[in-house]
Motif scaffolding. Structure first.
Motif, mmCIF file in Angstrom:
data_model
loop_
_atom_site.group_PDB
_atom_site.id
_atom_site.type_symbol
_atom_site.label_atom_id
_atom_site.label_comp_id
_atom_site.label_asym_id
_atom_site.label_seq_id
_atom_site.Cartn_x
_atom_site.Cartn_y
_atom_site.Cartn_z
ATOM 1 N N CYS B 27 0.812 -1.226 0.000
ATOM 2 C CA CYS B 27 0.000 0.000 0.000
ATOM 3 C C CYS B 27 0.841 1.270 0.000
ATOM 4 C CB CYS B 27 -0.889 0.049 1.248
ATOM 5 S SG CYS B 27 -2.185 -1.191 1.267
ATOM 6 N N LYS B 28 0.330 2.257 -0.694
ATOM 7 C CA LYS B 28 0.777 3.643 -0.531
ATOM 8 C C LYS B 28 0.029 4.195 0.681
ATOM 9 C CE LYS B 28 2.486 6.089 -3.476
ATOM 10 N NZ LYS B 28 3.953 6.271 -3.620
ATOM 11 N N VAL B 29 0.772 4.853 1.604
ATOM 12 C CA VAL B 29 0.131 5.483 2.762
ATOM 13 C C VAL B 29 -0.056 6.969 2.469
ATOM 14 C CG1 VAL B 29 0.260 5.969 5.236
ATOM 15 C CG2 VAL B 29 1.323 3.890 4.314
ATOM 16 N N LEU B 30 -1.289 7.431 2.625
ATOM 17 C CA LEU B 30 -1.605 8.845 2.428
ATOM 18 C C LEU B 30 -2.096 9.427 3.754
ATOM 19 C CD1 LEU B 30 -3.763 8.474 -0.837
ATOM 20 C CD2 LEU B 30 -1.290 8.879 -0.690
ATOM 21 N N LEU B 31 -1.857 10.708 3.945
ATOM 22 C CA LEU B 31 -2.428 11.431 5.085
ATOM 23 C C LEU B 31 -3.579 12.277 4.561
ATOM 24 C CD1 LEU B 31 -2.293 12.597 8.053
ATOM 25 C CD2 LEU B 31 -0.807 14.391 7.094
ATOM 26 N N ILE B 41 -4.836 6.920 4.920
ATOM 27 C CA ILE B 41 -5.547 6.146 3.896
ATOM 28 C C ILE B 41 -4.536 5.247 3.202
ATOM 29 C CG2 ILE B 41 -6.774 6.316 1.693
ATOM 30 C CD1 ILE B 41 -8.185 8.732 2.694
ATOM 31 N N LEU B 42 -4.837 3.958 3.166
ATOM 32 C CA LEU B 42 -3.960 2.986 2.516
ATOM 33 C C LEU B 42 -4.538 2.625 1.149
ATOM 34 C CD1 LEU B 42 -3.261 0.512 5.493
ATOM 35 C CD2 LEU B 42 -2.149 2.687 4.950
ATOM 36 N N THR B 93 -14.114 5.123 -6.107
ATOM 37 C CA THR B 93 -14.264 3.675 -6.313
ATOM 38 C C THR B 93 -12.950 2.905 -6.130
ATOM 39 O OG1 THR B 93 -13.993 4.091 -8.666
ATOM 40 C CG2 THR B 93 -16.248 3.868 -7.855
ATOM 41 N N GLN B 94 -11.807 3.533 -6.327
ATOM 42 C CA GLN B 94 -10.534 2.818 -6.146
ATOM 43 C C GLN B 94 -10.420 2.334 -4.693
ATOM 44 O OE1 GLN B 94 -6.986 5.300 -6.496
ATOM 45 N NE2 GLN B 94 -5.838 3.535 -7.238
ATOM 46 N N LEU B 95 -10.082 1.057 -4.503
ATOM 47 C CA LEU B 95 -10.009 0.526 -3.142
ATOM 48 C C LEU B 95 -9.041 1.345 -2.300
ATOM 49 C CD1 LEU B 95 -10.766 -1.575 -0.995
ATOM 50 C CD2 LEU B 95 -8.867 -2.983 -1.813
ATOM 51 N N HIS B 96 -9.525 1.824 -1.171
ATOM 52 C CA HIS B 96 -8.675 2.553 -0.219
ATOM 53 C C HIS B 96 -9.220 2.268 1.160
ATOM 54 C CE1 HIS B 96 -11.979 5.286 -1.191
ATOM 55 N NE2 HIS B 96 -11.759 5.920 -0.059
#
Lengths: 141, 141
Positions: B27-31, B41-42, B93-96
């Motif tokens: 996963c990319k980790v987002l804040l 958000i992963l 819609t992209q899984l997050h």
């Protein structure tokens, strides 16, 4: 009727708000008594679990299989626009995973369902039909 | 600054609302740029994924490890009352997967955070501090 777990006591709020459907690999499947949304709740039968990240590595594949099965059953019966999966637990600390079939014309869309509209319980006939449909599909899939 | 995924394009709403933190196993980790809640958000770097139950069996242990790590980091830094974990996707819609540190005195408690209060972006100094704290902890834990 009391809902029996093998290893774990069910939180009284879950016992009050839900009806038992069946058992999967490690989860008890409950139906939320709210006819506004097809809404399942999975409760891992593991004592003391509160958070999703506490599920141990030996159980995670089983938990995922249970989430997948519940998702498949809701998709098969209801053909939803989207499934919402969540472990929140701000009010009920016992780990429980919501699997909710959402529709672009449901009352809360596109917001999450929690805290939006008071639950509308099923009447006896609807409840019997919904439970029978769910049980049949959990056996078949 | 554009957020680069190896295999997947990031949904424009995620790119707009979030800041990149780091990469984990898959996963990319987002804040989320909302200072009201420590909110990660992963995003699994797997093309075309929309629903949690579509994650394949080879990836599920990695995804769980990523959720666990994000949970640990938020617990270490913020000592929250509870973590909320959710894959909703009614709008994006992209899984997050949301991993949100919740507090019994936060603005939305005990309700979920979505759709309650408009986001309040971090100012530059706060954002730098928060990102640095997160990056340090993702490296250490």
């Amino acid at each position: 009727m009391a809902i029996i777990m093998q290893q774990t006591s069910l939180h009284p709020i879950l016992a009050k708000d839900c009806i038992e459907v069946c058992d999967l690999k490690i989860c008890k499947v409950l139906l939320m008594n709210d006819k506004q949304y097809p809404w399942l709740i999975l409760v891992p039968d593991r004592p003391g679990l509160k958070d999703f990240d506490e599920v141990n590595s030996g159980d995670i594949a089983y938990l995922h299989a249970d989430i997948k099965k519940a998702s498949e059953v809701l998709r098969t019966i209801y053909k939803p626009t989207k499934l919402n999966i969540a472990a929140l637990g701000n009010m009920v600390t016992q780990l429980h995973i919501h699997v909710i079939a959402r529709f672009s014309n449901d009352k809360a869309w596109p917001n999450p369902v929690w805290g939006r509209h008071p639950p509308l319980p099923y009447n006896d006939e609807m409840l019997e039909n919904v439970l029978q449909g769910l049980k049949n599909n959990f056996e078949l899939t």
